[in-house]
Motif scaffolding. Structure first.
Motif, PDB file in Angstrom:
ATOM      1  N   ALA A  15    -108.200  72.132 118.195  1.00 32.61           N
ATOM      2  CA  ALA A  15    -109.089  71.527 117.662  1.00 32.61           C
ATOM      3  C   ALA A  15    -108.567  71.212 116.358  1.00 32.61           C
ATOM      4  CB  ALA A  15    -110.624  71.769 117.666  1.00 32.61           C
ATOM      5  N   ALA A  16    -108.251  72.521 115.303  1.00 32.12           N
ATOM      6  CA  ALA A  16    -108.187  72.009 113.892  1.00 32.12           C
ATOM      7  C   ALA A  16    -106.899  71.306 113.818  1.00 32.12           C
ATOM      8  CB  ALA A  16    -108.035  73.412 113.198  1.00 32.12           C
ATOM      9  N   GLY A  17    -105.904  71.625 114.656  1.00 32.91           N
ATOM     10  CA  GLY A  17    -104.625  70.970 114.546  1.00 32.91           C
ATOM     11  C   GLY A  17    -104.574  69.287 114.963  1.00 32.91           C
ATOM     12  N   PHE A  18    -105.606  69.232 115.890  1.00 36.65           N
ATOM     13  CA  PHE A  18    -105.764  67.753 116.245  1.00 36.65           C
ATOM     14  C   PHE A  18    -106.410  67.018 115.157  1.00 36.65           C
ATOM     15  CE2 PHE A  18    -108.028  64.318 118.271  1.00 36.65           C
ATOM     16  CZ  PHE A  18    -107.045  63.547 118.709  1.00 36.65           C
ATOM     17  N   ALA A  19    -107.212  67.539 114.442  1.00 33.04           N
ATOM     18  CA  ALA A  19    -108.006  66.886 113.310  1.00 33.04           C
ATOM     19  C   ALA A  19    -106.980  66.793 112.047  1.00 33.04           C
ATOM     20  CB  ALA A  19    -108.983  67.899 112.821  1.00 33.04           C
ATOM     21  N   LEU A  20    -106.245  67.885 111.981  1.00 30.58           N
ATOM     22  CA  LEU A  20    -105.467  67.613 110.889  1.00 30.58           C
ATOM     23  C   LEU A  20    -104.162  66.948 111.070  1.00 30.58           C
ATOM     24  CD1 LEU A  20    -105.565  71.546 109.565  1.00 30.58           C
ATOM     25  CD2 LEU A  20    -106.542  69.441 108.485  1.00 30.58           C
ATOM     26  N   LEU A  21    -103.576  66.724 112.072  1.00 26.20           N
ATOM     27  CA  LEU A  21    -102.426  66.093 112.509  1.00 26.20           C
ATOM     28  C   LEU A  21    -102.544  64.624 113.157  1.00 26.20           C
ATOM     29  CD1 LEU A  21    -100.308  69.140 113.833  1.00 26.20           C
ATOM     30  CD2 LEU A  21    -100.444  68.265 111.393  1.00 26.20           C
ATOM     31  N   THR A  24    -106.712  62.879 110.605  1.00 26.10           N
ATOM     32  CA  THR A  24    -106.741  62.475 109.089  1.00 26.10           C
ATOM     33  C   THR A  24    -105.556  61.867 108.539  1.00 26.10           C
ATOM     34  OG1 THR A  24    -107.466  64.971 108.905  1.00 26.10           O
ATOM     35  CG2 THR A  24    -106.404  64.042 106.847  1.00 26.10           C
ATOM     36  N   PRO A  25    -104.546  61.720 108.867  1.00 27.03           N
ATOM     37  CA  PRO A  25    -103.354  60.692 108.584  1.00 27.03           C
ATOM     38  C   PRO A  25    -103.869  59.423 109.093  1.00 27.03           C
ATOM     39  CG  PRO A  25    -102.288  62.489 109.608  1.00 27.03           C
ATOM     40  CD  PRO A  25    -103.566  62.972 109.822  1.00 27.03           C
ATOM     41  N   ASP A  26    -104.519  59.278 110.223  1.00 22.06           N
ATOM     42  CA  ASP A  26    -105.013  57.869 110.633  1.00 22.06           C
ATOM     43  C   ASP A  26    -105.991  57.385 109.634  1.00 22.06           C
ATOM     44  OD1 ASP A  26    -105.289  55.834 112.676  1.00 22.06           O
ATOM     45  OD2 ASP A  26    -107.267  56.690 112.685  1.00 22.06           O
ATOM     46  N   ARG A  27    -106.885  58.223 109.217  1.00 22.80           N
ATOM     47  CA  ARG A  27    -107.963  57.798 108.390  1.00 22.80           C
ATOM     48  C   ARG A  27    -107.370  57.447 106.846  1.00 22.80           C
ATOM     49  NH1 ARG A  27    -113.197  57.224 110.153  1.00 22.80           N
ATOM     50  NH2 ARG A  27    -113.406  58.484 112.132  1.00 22.80           N
ATOM     51  N   ILE A  28    -106.379  58.217 106.399  1.00 25.39           N
ATOM     52  CA  ILE A  28    -105.554  57.805 105.222  1.00 25.39           C
ATOM     53  C   ILE A  28    -105.022  56.324 105.292  1.00 25.39           C
ATOM     54  CG2 ILE A  28    -103.563  58.493 103.815  1.00 25.39           C
ATOM     55  CD1 ILE A  28    -104.213  61.542 104.377  1.00 25.39           C
ATOM     56  N   LEU A  29    -104.373  56.285 106.533  1.00 22.16           N
ATOM     57  CA  LEU A  29    -103.731  54.883 106.502  1.00 22.16           C
ATOM     58  C   LEU A  29    -104.694  53.773 106.657  1.00 22.16           C
ATOM     59  CD1 LEU A  29    -100.886  55.892 109.036  1.00 22.16           C
ATOM     60  CD2 LEU A  29    -100.835  55.217 106.781  1.00 22.16           C
ATOM     61  N   LYS A  30    -105.826  54.108 106.999  1.00 25.91           N
ATOM     62  CA  LYS A  30    -106.879  53.208 107.217  1.00 25.91           C
ATOM     63  C   LYS A  30    -107.514  52.623 105.735  1.00 25.91           C
ATOM     64  CE  LYS A  30    -107.688  53.208 112.030  1.00 25.91           C
ATOM     65  NZ  LYS A  30    -108.641  53.564 113.049  1.00 25.91           N
ATOM     66  N   LEU A  31    -107.284  53.341 104.601  1.00 28.54           N
ATOM     67  CA  LEU A  31    -107.940  53.462 103.475  1.00 28.54           C
ATOM     68  C   LEU A  31    -107.824  52.037 102.783  1.00 28.54           C
ATOM     69  CD1 LEU A  31    -106.946  56.614 101.823  1.00 28.54           C
ATOM     70  CD2 LEU A  31    -109.496  55.902 102.535  1.00 28.54           C
ATOM     71  N   THR A  32    -108.389  51.499 102.094  1.00 26.08           N
ATOM     72  CA  THR A  32    -108.251  50.262 101.530  1.00 26.08           C
ATOM     73  C   THR A  32    -107.898  50.447 100.151  1.00 26.08           C
ATOM     74  OG1 THR A  32    -110.583  49.947 101.209  1.00 26.08           O
ATOM     75  CG2 THR A  32    -109.631  48.834 103.113  1.00 26.08           C
ATOM     76  N   GLY A  33    -107.483  49.162  99.326  1.00 25.88           N
ATOM     77  CA  GLY A  33    -107.267  49.349  97.820  1.00 25.88           C
ATOM     78  C   GLY A  33    -105.860  50.075  97.523  1.00 25.88           C
ATOM     79  N   ALA A  50    -100.219  70.085 106.642  1.00 25.08           N
ATOM     80  CA  ALA A  50    -100.943  70.653 107.598  1.00 25.08           C
ATOM     81  C   ALA A  50    -100.067  71.228 108.469  1.00 25.08           C
ATOM     82  CB  ALA A  50    -101.762  69.514 108.512  1.00 25.08           C
ATOM     83  N   ILE A  51     -98.993  70.861 108.865  1.00 28.61           N
ATOM     84  CA  ILE A  51     -98.203  71.647 109.921  1.00 28.61           C
ATOM     85  C   ILE A  51     -97.724  72.988 109.111  1.00 28.61           C
ATOM     86  CG2 ILE A  51     -95.647  71.873 110.565  1.00 28.61           C
ATOM     87  CD1 ILE A  51     -96.904  70.024 112.500  1.00 28.61           C
TER      88      ILE A  51
END
Length: 67
Positions: A15-21, A24-33, A50-51
């Motif tokens: 679960a931690a691996g899924f969240a970190l890998l 989180t990168p998906d959320r980073i790519l969806k940032l605006t600005g 994370a790896i």
């Protein structure tokens, strides 16, 4: 008892691996600005860190015979 502990530990690590890998990168790519290249850079850095952290953590769990 050791089998149950190993299964619970493995599920938590997965679960931690899924969240970190994945999440989180998906959320980073969806940032605006920010420029796309900046977001890709930070997502790549986070993924690499994370790896390494997951590999280190799994090794420590193996040394303690939890996995």
């Amino acid at each position: 008892m050791n089998t149950i502990r190993a299964v619970v530990t493995s599920v938590l690590v997965a679960a931690a691996g899924f969240a970190l890998l994945v999440i989180t990168p998906d959320r980073i790519l969806k940032l605006t600005g920010h420029a796309r290249s900046t977001k890709v850079f930070w997502a790549t850095v986070e993924f690499t860190v994370a790896i390494v952290a997951l590999l280190w953590g799994l090794r420590r769990l193996q040394q303690r015979r939890l996995v």
